[in-house]
Design a protein around this motif. Structure first.
Motif, PDB file in Angstrom:
ATOM      1  N   PRO A 192     103.444  81.323  82.411  1.00 51.79           N
ATOM      2  CA  PRO A 192     103.418  82.671  82.954  1.00 51.79           C
ATOM      3  C   PRO A 192     104.680  83.293  83.443  1.00 51.79           C
ATOM      4  N   CYS A 193     104.940  84.546  83.153  1.00 52.59           N
ATOM      5  CA  CYS A 193     106.289  85.014  83.670  1.00 52.59           C
ATOM      6  C   CYS A 193     106.403  86.641  83.473  1.00 52.59           C
ATOM      7  N   ALA A 194     106.711  87.215  83.904  1.00 52.49           N
ATOM      8  CA  ALA A 194     107.013  88.870  83.557  1.00 52.49           C
ATOM      9  C   ALA A 194     107.826  88.712  82.417  1.00 52.49           C
ATOM     10  N   ILE A 195     107.791  89.888  81.640  1.00 47.53           N
ATOM     11  CA  ILE A 195     108.366  90.100  80.161  1.00 47.53           C
ATOM     12  C   ILE A 195     109.784  89.776  80.198  1.00 47.53           C
ATOM     13  N   ASP A 196     110.529  90.063  81.249  1.00 47.63           N
ATOM     14  CA  ASP A 196     112.063  89.971  81.175  1.00 47.63           C
ATOM     15  C   ASP A 196     112.404  88.603  80.803  1.00 47.63           C
ATOM     16  N   GLN A 197     111.523  87.478  81.081  1.00 45.48           N
ATOM     17  CA  GLN A 197     112.033  86.088  80.876  1.00 45.48           C
ATOM     18  C   GLN A 197     111.751  85.772  79.468  1.00 45.48           C
ATOM     19  N   ASP A 198     110.939  86.554  78.527  1.00 47.80           N
ATOM     20  CA  ASP A 198     110.574  86.281  77.182  1.00 47.80           C
ATOM     21  C   ASP A 198     112.077  85.901  76.305  1.00 47.80           C
ATOM     22  N   ILE A 227     107.325  73.774  88.258  1.00 50.63           N
ATOM     23  CA  ILE A 227     108.181  74.949  88.808  1.00 50.63           C
ATOM     24  C   ILE A 227     109.683  74.694  88.605  1.00 50.63           C
ATOM     25  N   GLN A 228     110.391  75.375  87.968  1.00 52.96           N
ATOM     26  CA  GLN A 228     111.768  75.146  87.985  1.00 52.96           C
ATOM     27  C   GLN A 228     112.558  76.180  88.997  1.00 52.96           C
ATOM     28  N   ILE A 229     113.402  75.639  89.671  1.00 50.84           N
ATOM     29  CA  ILE A 229     114.195  76.545  90.837  1.00 50.84           C
ATOM     30  C   ILE A 229     115.611  76.496  90.149  1.00 50.84           C
ATOM     31  N   ASP A 260     121.417  77.173  89.944  1.00 52.08           N
ATOM     32  CA  ASP A 260     122.741  77.333  89.193  1.00 52.08           C
ATOM     33  C   ASP A 260     122.678  78.985  88.691  1.00 52.08           C
ATOM     34  N   GLU A 261     121.599  79.489  88.329  1.00 50.15           N
ATOM     35  CA  GLU A 261     121.781  80.489  87.380  1.00 50.15           C
ATOM     36  C   GLU A 261     122.291  81.854  87.931  1.00 50.15           C
ATOM     37  N   LYS A 262     121.616  82.168  89.019  1.00 52.18           N
ATOM     38  CA  LYS A 262     122.556  83.585  89.778  1.00 52.18           C
ATOM     39  C   LYS A 262     123.736  83.047  90.125  1.00 52.18           C
ATOM     40  N   TYR A 263     124.270  81.900  90.537  1.00 53.11           N
ATOM     41  CA  TYR A 263     125.623  81.622  90.726  1.00 53.11           C
ATOM     42  C   TYR A 263     126.570  81.856  89.669  1.00 53.11           C
ATOM     43  N   ARG A 296     111.825  80.202  89.113  1.00 51.54           N
ATOM     44  CA  ARG A 296     112.576  81.227  90.058  1.00 51.54           C
ATOM     45  C   ARG A 296     113.900  80.920  90.069  1.00 51.54           C
ATOM     46  N   GLY A 297     114.910  82.036  89.687  1.00 52.66           N
ATOM     47  CA  GLY A 297     116.292  81.849  90.011  1.00 52.66           C
ATOM     48  C   GLY A 297     116.673  82.263  91.591  1.00 52.66           C
ATOM     49  N   PRO A 298     116.969  81.437  92.549  1.00 59.42           N
ATOM     50  CA  PRO A 298     117.132  81.923  93.904  1.00 59.42           C
ATOM     51  C   PRO A 298     118.096  82.968  93.875  1.00 59.42           C
ATOM     52  N   ILE A 309     107.253  90.895  96.894  1.00 66.12           N
ATOM     53  CA  ILE A 309     105.924  90.927  96.672  1.00 66.12           C
ATOM     54  C   ILE A 309     105.764  90.974  95.081  1.00 66.12           C
ATOM     55  N   GLY A 310     106.665  91.269  94.289  1.00 64.86           N
ATOM     56  CA  GLY A 310     106.923  91.136  92.645  1.00 64.86           C
ATOM     57  C   GLY A 310     106.824  90.034  92.239  1.00 64.86           C
ATOM     58  N   HIS A 311     107.517  89.040  93.043  1.00 63.27           N
ATOM     59  CA  HIS A 311     107.459  87.501  92.413  1.00 63.27           C
ATOM     60  C   HIS A 311     106.244  86.937  92.577  1.00 63.27           C
ATOM     61  N   LEU A 312     105.402  87.488  93.565  1.00 65.00           N
ATOM     62  CA  LEU A 312     103.964  86.805  93.619  1.00 65.00           C
ATOM     63  C   LEU A 312     103.340  87.021  92.179  1.00 65.00           C
TER      64      LEU A 312
HETATM   65  P1  TYM Z   1     113.512  85.568  88.836  1.00 61.57           P
HETATM   66  O1  TYM Z   1     113.931  84.513  89.952  1.00 61.57           O
HETATM   67  O2  TYM Z   1     114.423  86.748  88.736  1.00 61.57           O
HETATM   68  O3  TYM Z   1     112.009  86.008  88.960  1.00 61.57           O
HETATM   69  C1  TYM Z   1     111.032  84.993  89.313  1.00 61.57           C
HETATM   70  C2  TYM Z   1     109.786  85.399  88.503  1.00 61.57           C
HETATM   71  O4  TYM Z   1     109.266  86.644  88.892  1.00 61.57           O
HETATM   72  C3  TYM Z   1     109.013  87.487  87.912  1.00 61.57           C
HETATM   73  N1  TYM Z   1     109.561  88.995  88.325  1.00 61.57           N
HETATM   74  C4  TYM Z   1     108.513  89.958  88.644  1.00 61.57           C
HETATM   75  N2  TYM Z   1     107.261  89.846  88.445  1.00 61.57           N
HETATM   76  C5  TYM Z   1     106.636  91.178  88.698  1.00 61.57           C
HETATM   77  N3  TYM Z   1     107.091  92.263  89.060  1.00 61.57           N
HETATM   78  C6  TYM Z   1     108.433  92.218  89.440  1.00 61.57           C
HETATM   79  N4  TYM Z   1     109.083  93.194  90.322  1.00 61.57           N
HETATM   80  C7  TYM Z   1     109.253  90.956  89.166  1.00 61.57           C
HETATM   81  N5  TYM Z   1     110.512  90.461  89.317  1.00 61.57           N
HETATM   82  C8  TYM Z   1     110.740  89.363  88.912  1.00 61.57           C
HETATM   83  C9  TYM Z   1     110.140  87.138  86.671  1.00 61.57           C
HETATM   84  O5  TYM Z   1     109.946  87.389  85.447  1.00 61.57           O
HETATM   85  C10 TYM Z   1     109.847  85.599  86.884  1.00 61.57           C
HETATM   86  O6  TYM Z   1     108.750  85.146  86.166  1.00 61.57           O
HETATM   87  N6  TYM Z   1     115.326  82.758  84.887  1.00 61.57           N
HETATM   88  C11 TYM Z   1     114.251  82.957  86.153  1.00 61.57           C
HETATM   89  C12 TYM Z   1     113.958  81.619  86.628  1.00 61.57           C
HETATM   90  C13 TYM Z   1     113.118  80.722  85.626  1.00 61.57           C
HETATM   91  C14 TYM Z   1     111.842  80.882  85.073  1.00 61.57           C
HETATM   92  C15 TYM Z   1     111.541  79.794  84.229  1.00 61.57           C
HETATM   93  C16 TYM Z   1     110.864  82.168  85.120  1.00 61.57           C
HETATM   94  C17 TYM Z   1     113.506  79.513  85.298  1.00 61.57           C
HETATM   95  N7  TYM Z   1     112.454  78.942  84.592  1.00 61.57           N
HETATM   96  C18 TYM Z   1     110.270  79.696  83.684  1.00 61.57           C
HETATM   97  C19 TYM Z   1     109.974  82.082  84.323  1.00 61.57           C
HETATM   98  C20 TYM Z   1     109.556  80.860  83.767  1.00 61.57           C
HETATM   99  C21 TYM Z   1     114.702  83.907  87.059  1.00 61.57           C
HETATM  100  O7  TYM Z   1     115.635  84.331  87.312  1.00 61.57           O
HETATM  101  O8  TYM Z   1     113.259  84.460  87.537  1.00 61.57           O
END
Ligand code: TYM
Length: 390
Positions: free
Chosen positions: A224-230, A100-102, A105-108, A69-71, A78-81
């Motif tokens: 496991p992640c949403a496709i935007d992280q691919d 779980i990586q937090i 620094d990323e969004k900063y 998660r990038g705070p 609930i999307g992050h869930l």
């Molecule tokens: P971040 O903080 O933008 O989002 C955290 C995770 O939530 C997913 N996500 C969603 N999934 C479903 N519906 C949505 N509306 C939605 N919005 C966000 C993102 O795909 C992500 O899995 N760079 C990353 C942080 C990170 C990370 C990782 C993520 C560091 N290492 C390894 C996945 C795997 C970020 O900013 O995520």
């Protein structure tokens, strides 16, 4: 989510097939669990190298889960869930270590032009990190199997792999994937290496409890992640062999949509907070947001609705219930009745409000326990030995 085929084509990933689902369901049944609705109903629909992970599980070979998660806000939405619930489910299923990586620094780095005053302070993101960590723990992770690594606090662990990755990635590769421009700060350019580092088991050599026959580089990773992280992990996979490591495997989800409609993903940086349900929202706020803002597929008048029924494909309450309702049969019955006009939008929204409030109530209760006992957070954030229990 209608464009799954297009996404698979654009990203060059593979579709999760019925064979994968059958293999996962078999493991679930053996464990007294069921196939998760995110898998059953296709929210997670894409993968890279899922088969080697399932083979590893069957062969009792070690692998771990990695997500992050990038705070950028004090509360998850609930999307992050979606990725965190999936990761917790897979942790329960496979009983494997979970990183779980937090990335505080990323969004900063990314916030250079942002007008929000707080975004100028690294401290703001570090404070958000703590709040986000509490939300993530409250999803129900097992402290014995979970290590939460916050970049600004845990860089020592990442740094040796960070150096090795930086040595083998060239600027062209990074530019091709992320398309930076010349005015971007160096933090943005170097950040991907930090997200890549936990994909390699060697980063956690001091944490993973290995028996003598297992070599650290033989341990696989499933993300496991949403496709935007691919894109981060496409790059990771391109350079894995140069680090003498396996390519990480991935399972990708689509997005949970904003309250406003299917063509907008739920996002904490949305301009209008009424489009987002935060984990911190009270039952009253959830009720108000859904009743007032949740896009409906119902018809204009009751008469028309009874005659034509709802368009459930665009209805956001149905979209949430499809994935978040544990009782899939109940969801199917509700949708059938709504589609036929038997149920009205107000009745469907009521079900959706109840479901979301039940999920949030559980999470908020766990969070309160952490607020009252902050030392419990350390069970997740302090370095410890993570065992592979096959
Ligand atoms: P971040 O903080 O933008 O989002 C955290 C995770 O939530 C997913 N996500 C969603 N999934 C479903 N519906 C949505 N509306 C939605 N919005 C966000 C993102 O795909 C992500 O899995 N760079 C990353 C942080 C990170 C990370 C990782 C993520 C560091 N290492 C390894 C996945 C795997 C970020 O900013 O995520």
């Amino acid at each position: 989510m209608n464009n799954k085929k297009e996404i698979l084509k654009e990203f060059g990933s593979k579709e999760i097939t019925q064979t994968h689902l059958d293999r996962l369901e078999k493991i679930a049944i053996d464990k007294g669990m069921t196939l998760h609705p995110f898998l059953k109903n296709g929210l997670f629909f894409s993968h890279r190298d899922l088969d080697p992970i399932l083979d590893y599980y069957e062969q009792k070979k070690p692998f771990y889960l990695y997500t992050g998660r990038g705070p950028s806000s004090n509360s998850l939405h609930i999307g992050h869930l979606v990725p965190f619930m999936m990761t917790k489910y897979l942790q329960d299923l496979f009983q494997v270590p979970t990183i779980i990586q937090i990335t505080d620094d990323e969004k900063y780095y990314q916030s250079q032009d942002h007008s929000i005053k707080d975004y100028k302070n690294l401290k703001y993101f570090q404070d958000c990190a703590l709040e986000n960590i509490k939300d993530i723990i409250s999803v129900g992770f097992n402290p014995d199997l979970t290590f939460i690594l916050q970049n600004t606090k845990g860089i020592q662990l990442l740094y040796p792999t960070f150096i090795k990755i930086n040595k083998v990635i060239n600027l062209n590769q990074v530019l091709k994937v992320f398309g930076f421009d010349k005015d971007d700060n160096m933090g943005k350019v170097s950040f991907p290496t930090l997200q890549i580092a936990p994909s390699f088991s060697q980063t956690f050599e001091s944490l993973f409890d290995l028996s003598s026959e297992i070599k650290i580089k033989d341990i696989r990773c499933l993300i496991p992640c949403a496709i935007d992280q691919d894109p981060y992990f496409r790059l990771t996979r391109d350079i894995s062999s140069k680090l003498g490591s396996h390519k990480p495997s991935l399972i990708h989800s689509g997005f949970l949509s904003s309250l406003f409609g299917m063509n907008e993903k739920m996002s904490s940086s949305a301009l209008n907070p009424n489009s987002v349900i935060f984990l911190s929202d009270s039952p009253k706020t959830v009720k108000k947001k859904i009743n007032k803002y949740c896009f409906s597929g119902g018809q204009e008048t009751i008469e028309e609705h009874r005659l034509k029924g709802a368009n459930v494909e665009v209805d956001i309450s149905c979209h949430y219930m499809k994935y978040l309702m544990e009782d899939n049969q109940k969801y199917l019955d509700l949708v059938r009745k709504y589609q036929s006009g038997e149920l009205l939008t107000g009745e469907i929204k009521k079900e959706c409000i109840e479901m979301i409030n039940q999920i949030l109530e559980k999470i908020q209760k766990k969070r309160k326990e952490l607020d009252d006992n902050p030392h419990k957070i350390l069970e997740f954030t302090q370095k410890k030995i993570l065992k592979f229990t096959f």
